[in-house]
Enzyme design. Structure first.
Site, short mmCIF file in Angstrom:
data_model
loop_
_atom_site.label_atom_id
_atom_site.label_comp_id
_atom_site.label_asym_id
_atom_site.label_seq_id
_atom_site.Cartn_x
_atom_site.Cartn_y
_atom_site.Cartn_z
N ARG A 274 -9.90 -21.32 -3.96
CA ARG A 274 -8.47 -21.31 -4.24
C ARG A 274 -7.88 -22.64 -3.80
NH1 ARG A 274 -7.03 -17.47 -0.98
NH2 ARG A 274 -6.02 -18.83 0.54
N HIS A 278 -2.42 -19.20 -0.82
CA HIS A 278 -2.63 -17.80 -1.19
C HIS A 278 -1.49 -17.34 -2.10
CE1 HIS A 278 -3.78 -13.61 -0.85
NE2 HIS A 278 -2.56 -13.32 -0.47
N TYR A 287 -4.83 -23.41 8.38
CA TYR A 287 -6.15 -22.86 8.66
C TYR A 287 -7.31 -23.54 7.93
CZ TYR A 287 -4.75 -20.16 4.49
OH TYR A 287 -4.28 -19.78 3.25
#
Length: 384
Positions: A274, A278, A287
């Site tokens: 991805r 998100h 992260y």
């Protein structure tokens, strides 16, 4: 928390790949059972896959921009996952039925869903806007993993309707259920695997392993490759290069044929990434490291297929320019259509609660209308 930069071959030696990131055809043991599906594609088919990839990425980019400008409440981008969705979506037959999450915009495109229906959902003016039974594409599912149970139940229904294993290519059908790597930690997914296995249901479980379940990397989710989980439930699993649209098409085509012929469920793990957040409310820089993203940029699904088409003489620069122009026009239409969507009335929230009239809903509707009417004339009184 930071992530290690993945190596180019970290999908494993068993990962099915037909096109390298440089756009060269692969001939190896893992790919050989699936190559014939791609050999059957015409040059027009191959150019059509490229067109799908470019157009749906352009829709995705426009939707992201619209959200940033306050025109959508949220948007779940598919950036980087186009090949996984288009490859699997084009492998479906008309009678097959797809159960998506909330990110399968590429599959929706392949099933003939107007992109404006997707934007309307995220704008809050409709509940999806398309007829699932017309498109054989279910409405988006927000609850993580729930659609795998819906898909399994639907597949069991197809089975009981006698539309599996008859040998009639126009009748036999299968179901495909989309979910992400994070969903595999949900009980619903494991339960759907159990039901599908013991009933031999004609369902293909399609996991888009985009490496991050929001903020959790794969090594926090599983101790073994996800595709190997299928073995524990008693059905086959395959890992495919999810950025290789040809490999995804071929593996999914095979899995669906197995399901339609009565061989039972199948798990496809599409190894992809991805590239975006998100959703547009997420900040992936918290992260993951930028070096990881740069590695995956080199595996871009569109550039991979473009290089193959150009090298093999199946498409020229005029074709690529034409698709770019078409994508720009589509984006303009999407923007205009989104901005011109009428706002629903407050009363509309009661319209689709039940198929038939219901006394409680009717009473609540009347109460709402009375409440709304109580404000009539208030503006004039204040002005006076």
């Amino acid at each position: 928390m930071t992530a290690a930069v993945p190596a180019v071959g970290d999908g494993g030696p068993d990962m099915v790949q037909l096109l390298t990131p440089e756009g060269q055809r692969v001939a190896n043991e893992a790919a050989s059972p699936y190559a014939h599906y791609v050999d059957d594609l015409t040059d027009d088919d191959l150019r059509g896959l490229y067109r799908d990839l470019v157009l749906i990425r352009r829709v995705d980019a426009e939707a992201t921009a619209l959200q940033r400008q306050g025109e959508l409440g949220i948007w779940a981008s598919l950036l980087g996952q186009e090949a996984a969705q288009v490859g699997s979506g084009r492998a479906l037959k008309k009678q097959d039925y797809a159960f998506p999450t909330y990110r399968e915009h590429g599959v929706a495109w392949c099933r003939g869903v107007d992109p404006l229906n997707l934007l309307g959902l995220f704008r809050g003016v409709n509940h999806g806007g398309w007829d699932p039974n017309e498109k054989n594409f279910h409405l988006y599912t927000i609850v993580i993993g729930a659609q795998t149970l819906h898909a399994t139940g639907y597949a069991m229904g197809i089975q009981r309707d006698g539309a599996v294993g008859t040998g009639d290519p126009d009748r036999d059908a299968a179901v495909i259920a989309y979910f992400g790597d994070g969903a595999t930690s949900q009980g619903d997914v494991s339960e759907s695997f159990v039901f599908a296995a013991v009933t031999n249901a004609p369902v293909v479980f399609f996991c888009q392993n985009n490496q991050w379940a929001i903020s959790e990397p794969n090594d926090r989710q599983t101790r073994i490759p996800l595709y190997q989980r299928a073995r524990g439930f008693g059905f086959p699993g395959v890992r495919v290069d999810g950025n290789d649209v040809l490999a995804v098409y071929a593996v999914t085509k095979h899995a669906l044929e197995e399901a339609r012929s009565g061989q039972g469920p199948f798990l496809v793990e599409a190894w992809t990434y991805r590239m975006g957040a998100h959703t547009t409310s997420d900040d992936p820089t918290k992260y993951r490291v930028s070096a990881e993203v740069e590695v995956w940029k080199l595996r871009d699904p569109i550039e991979r297929l473009k290089a193959y088409l150009a090298h093999e003489g199946k498409a020229d620069q005029a074709f690529f320019d034409q698709i770019t122009t078409e994508a720009d026009a589509l984006a303009a239409d999407v923007r205009e259509g989104c901005l011109s969507m009428p706002d629903p009335t407050g009363e509309a929230m009661f319209d689709h609660v039940y198929v038939e009239d219901h006394p409680l809903v009717a009473a609540e509707r009347a109460e709402f209308l009375a409440y709304q009417a109580s404000f009539a004339g208030a503006h004039e009184e204040v002005s006076a």
